[in-house]
Design an enzyme around this catalytic site. Structure first.
Site, mmCIF file in Angstrom:
data_model
loop_
_atom_site.group_PDB
_atom_site.id
_atom_site.type_symbol
_atom_site.label_atom_id
_atom_site.label_comp_id
_atom_site.label_asym_id
_atom_site.label_seq_id
_atom_site.Cartn_x
_atom_site.Cartn_y
_atom_site.Cartn_z
ATOM 1 N N CYS A 292 7.683 -3.245 -17.561
ATOM 2 C CA CYS A 292 8.137 -3.184 -18.964
ATOM 3 C C CYS A 292 6.998 -2.878 -19.929
ATOM 4 O O CYS A 292 7.230 -2.631 -21.110
ATOM 5 C CB CYS A 292 8.826 -4.485 -19.341
ATOM 6 N N HIS B 100 9.138 -4.904 -26.261
ATOM 7 C CA HIS B 100 10.033 -4.639 -25.130
ATOM 8 C C HIS B 100 11.315 -5.454 -25.337
ATOM 9 O O HIS B 100 11.267 -6.651 -25.641
ATOM 10 C CB HIS B 100 9.342 -5.048 -23.825
ATOM 11 N N ASN C 241 18.253 -4.722 -20.898
ATOM 12 C CA ASN C 241 16.817 -4.599 -20.646
ATOM 13 C C ASN C 241 16.608 -3.331 -19.814
ATOM 14 O O ASN C 241 17.016 -3.270 -18.660
ATOM 15 C CB ASN C 241 16.343 -5.849 -19.889
HETATM 16 O O1 UT7 Z 1 11.814 -7.502 -18.433
HETATM 17 C C1 UT7 Z 1 11.571 -8.107 -17.190
HETATM 18 C C2 UT7 Z 1 11.106 -9.510 -17.396
HETATM 19 N N1 UT7 Z 1 12.209 -10.435 -17.372
HETATM 20 C C3 UT7 Z 1 12.597 -11.125 -18.472
HETATM 21 O O2 UT7 Z 1 12.117 -10.934 -19.548
HETATM 22 C C4 UT7 Z 1 13.609 -12.236 -18.274
HETATM 23 C C5 UT7 Z 1 13.187 -13.496 -18.984
HETATM 24 N N2 UT7 Z 1 14.143 -14.561 -18.793
HETATM 25 C C6 UT7 Z 1 15.345 -14.612 -19.440
HETATM 26 O O3 UT7 Z 1 15.669 -13.726 -20.215
HETATM 27 C C7 UT7 Z 1 16.217 -15.821 -19.226
HETATM 28 O O4 UT7 Z 1 15.504 -16.779 -18.478
HETATM 29 C C8 UT7 Z 1 17.567 -15.519 -18.508
HETATM 30 C C9 UT7 Z 1 18.458 -14.705 -19.433
HETATM 31 C C10 UT7 Z 1 17.318 -14.769 -17.217
HETATM 32 C C11 UT7 Z 1 18.298 -16.831 -18.197
HETATM 33 O O5 UT7 Z 1 18.487 -17.556 -19.410
HETATM 34 P P1 UT7 Z 1 18.052 -19.097 -19.492
HETATM 35 O O6 UT7 Z 1 18.427 -19.569 -20.823
HETATM 36 O O7 UT7 Z 1 16.612 -19.189 -19.089
HETATM 37 O O8 UT7 Z 1 18.994 -19.754 -18.418
HETATM 38 P P2 UT7 Z 1 18.588 -20.682 -17.192
HETATM 39 O O9 UT7 Z 1 18.025 -19.858 -16.089
HETATM 40 O O10 UT7 Z 1 17.791 -21.846 -17.713
HETATM 41 O O11 UT7 Z 1 19.993 -21.224 -16.740
HETATM 42 C C12 UT7 Z 1 20.752 -22.130 -17.560
HETATM 43 C C13 UT7 Z 1 22.100 -22.330 -16.907
HETATM 44 C C14 UT7 Z 1 22.038 -22.618 -15.409
HETATM 45 O O12 UT7 Z 1 23.087 -23.513 -15.100
HETATM 46 P P3 UT7 Z 1 22.812 -25.086 -14.911
HETATM 47 O O13 UT7 Z 1 21.812 -25.172 -13.779
HETATM 48 O O14 UT7 Z 1 22.228 -25.546 -16.226
HETATM 49 O O15 UT7 Z 1 24.149 -25.625 -14.608
HETATM 50 C C15 UT7 Z 1 22.318 -21.288 -14.782
HETATM 51 O O16 UT7 Z 1 22.870 -21.407 -13.496
HETATM 52 O O17 UT7 Z 1 22.860 -21.117 -17.042
HETATM 53 C C16 UT7 Z 1 23.334 -20.735 -15.746
HETATM 54 N N3 UT7 Z 1 23.410 -19.266 -15.741
HETATM 55 C C17 UT7 Z 1 24.487 -18.604 -16.166
HETATM 56 N N4 UT7 Z 1 25.655 -19.012 -16.666
HETATM 57 C C18 UT7 Z 1 26.544 -18.064 -17.026
HETATM 58 C C19 UT7 Z 1 22.462 -18.377 -15.335
HETATM 59 N N5 UT7 Z 1 22.917 -17.146 -15.487
HETATM 60 C C20 UT7 Z 1 24.174 -17.240 -16.010
HETATM 61 C C21 UT7 Z 1 25.140 -16.310 -16.382
HETATM 62 N N6 UT7 Z 1 26.292 -16.770 -16.894
HETATM 63 N N7 UT7 Z 1 24.927 -14.975 -16.286
#
Ligand code: UT7
Length: 340
Positions: free
Chosen positions: A126, A264, A294
């Protein structure tokens, strides 16, 4: 530990390379959040609240990164009546090349029949587009090149795991192209650059290749993008904010001096947090993730081109392009806009 070794010379760069034309392309097919609801356990409300993404574009089966890059260049040629016949170099930033060899830049050269030029692909995820501008600027400043084509293009949908709800909601396809030439008017162009990398966190987001591991970290060999979203998120809001602040401090730039900030487009919450931490006004952030997701190396030129098309970016304004991600690496360029 962060390594800012590339930043020992904070003097403002003189006699710059400027952007003289821009174009972009996204595939026709839209994938909305409700489309994703049919693939994985997710919902529109969660995706929008956590990422700011509403939909993304998906390349057709027969469409590859070179096709998107070529369409973006063609858009630039049509809009600016410029020629690419005489470019000295083609630099393509991509993590999803058609093939490992030959590079996408060679495919672009063939398509446009450019008789004599260098052609390289830059793989800095990125941060690839901003890194490529830094390289192009160096070639032009050295006097060895006059005109360089820089493109950021991705077909991330081809390496996205559509069974993993934490990653498949993020990624999309697209491309953006610019021409860079010596700024003859002496009033614009690239005025500052910054890079920093923390390779010790490289395993937090990867697309595996030949090796089974990075150091002691085993890699899933599934040909799909794998990431630890939370770790990348934490790194982005802390280390990228620090990187931007370091860059501005080194060049004596105040956050308020920046007219347009083009980070980005990883996640809207990351962009908001970076703005809060760096003091750059959120209203000055130009992003592309809402409609395109993204798109890695393509996200910055897509957001920039959209703003240019509607006349938001004006000559004399200061524009900060800042890429960050896989590597984990960051790259920033500050541009005094000179294009009419
Ligand atoms: O450009 C490449 C570099 N990559 C990035 O910049 C990505 C950076 N990271 C992010 O953007 C975020 O971490 C994500 C969008 C990937 C995830 O968001 P988050 O707020 O960090 O969610 P999380 O991983 O902390 O998950 C929170 C909850 C979990 O459930 P529990 O364990 O709290 O019950 C996940 O299982 O959300 C759940 N979850 C979802 N729920 C509905 C994870 N993905 C989803 C989904 N829909 N798509």
């Amino acid at each position: 530990m962060s390594n800012a070794a590339a930043n020992h010379a904070p003097n403002q760069i003189q006699s710059n390379a400027a952007i003289t034309a821009i174009g972009s392309y996204v595939p026709e097919r839209r994938m909305t959040n409700s489309d994703l609801e049919k693939l994985v356990d997710t919902n529109d409300e969660w995706i929008v609240r956590r990422t700011g993404i509403h939909e993304r574009r998906i390349a057709a089966e027969h469409e590859f990164t070179s096709d998107l890059c070529i369409a973006a260049i063609q858009d630039m040629i049509d809009r600016y009546a410029v020629s690419v016949d005489d470019v000295d170099y083609i630099i393509v930033a991509t993590t999803t090349p058609n093939a490992v060899v030959p590079g996408v830049a060679s495919l672009v050269q063939t398509r446009f029949g450019i008789v004599s030029c260098g052609a390289v692909d830059v793989q800095a995820a990125c941060a690839g587009f901003a890194s490529s501008i830094q390289l192009a600027n160096g070639l032009i400043l050295s006097g060895m090149c006059r005109k360089i084509l820089v493109i950021g293009g991705e077909t991330l949908s081809k390496v996205t795991d559509y069974t993993d709800r934490a990653t498949c909601i993020l990624f999309g396809d697209g491309a953006g192209a610019i021409l860079m030439e010596k700024d003859t008017a002496g009033s614009g162009g690239v005025t500052a650059m910054y890079s920093t990398t923390d390779g010790s966190l490289g395993h937090q987001v990867y697309l595996s290749g030949l090796a089974p591991s990075i150091g002691e970290h085993p890699l899933q060999q599934n040909g799909r993008l794998v990431q630890n979203g939370q770790e990348v998120y934490k790194w982005a809001i802390t280390q990228v904010s620090e990187g931007i602040t370091n860059m501005l401090t080194q060049y004596g730039i105040q956050p308020d001096d920046i007219d347009w900030f083009v980070p980005h487009s990883a996640n809207m919450r990351i962009v908001d947090a970076i703005c809060e931490r760096t003091g750059i006004a959120k209203e000055r952030a130009l992003t592309s993730m809402g409609d395109y997701g993204n798109t890695s190396a393509a996200s910055i030129p897509l957001a920039l081109d959209r703003a240019v098309r509607v006349g938001l970016v004006k000559p004399g304004q200061l524009v900060l392009l800042y890429g960050f991600g896989g590597g984990l690496t960051q790259a920033g360029v500050l541009i005094r806009w000179s294009m009419q």
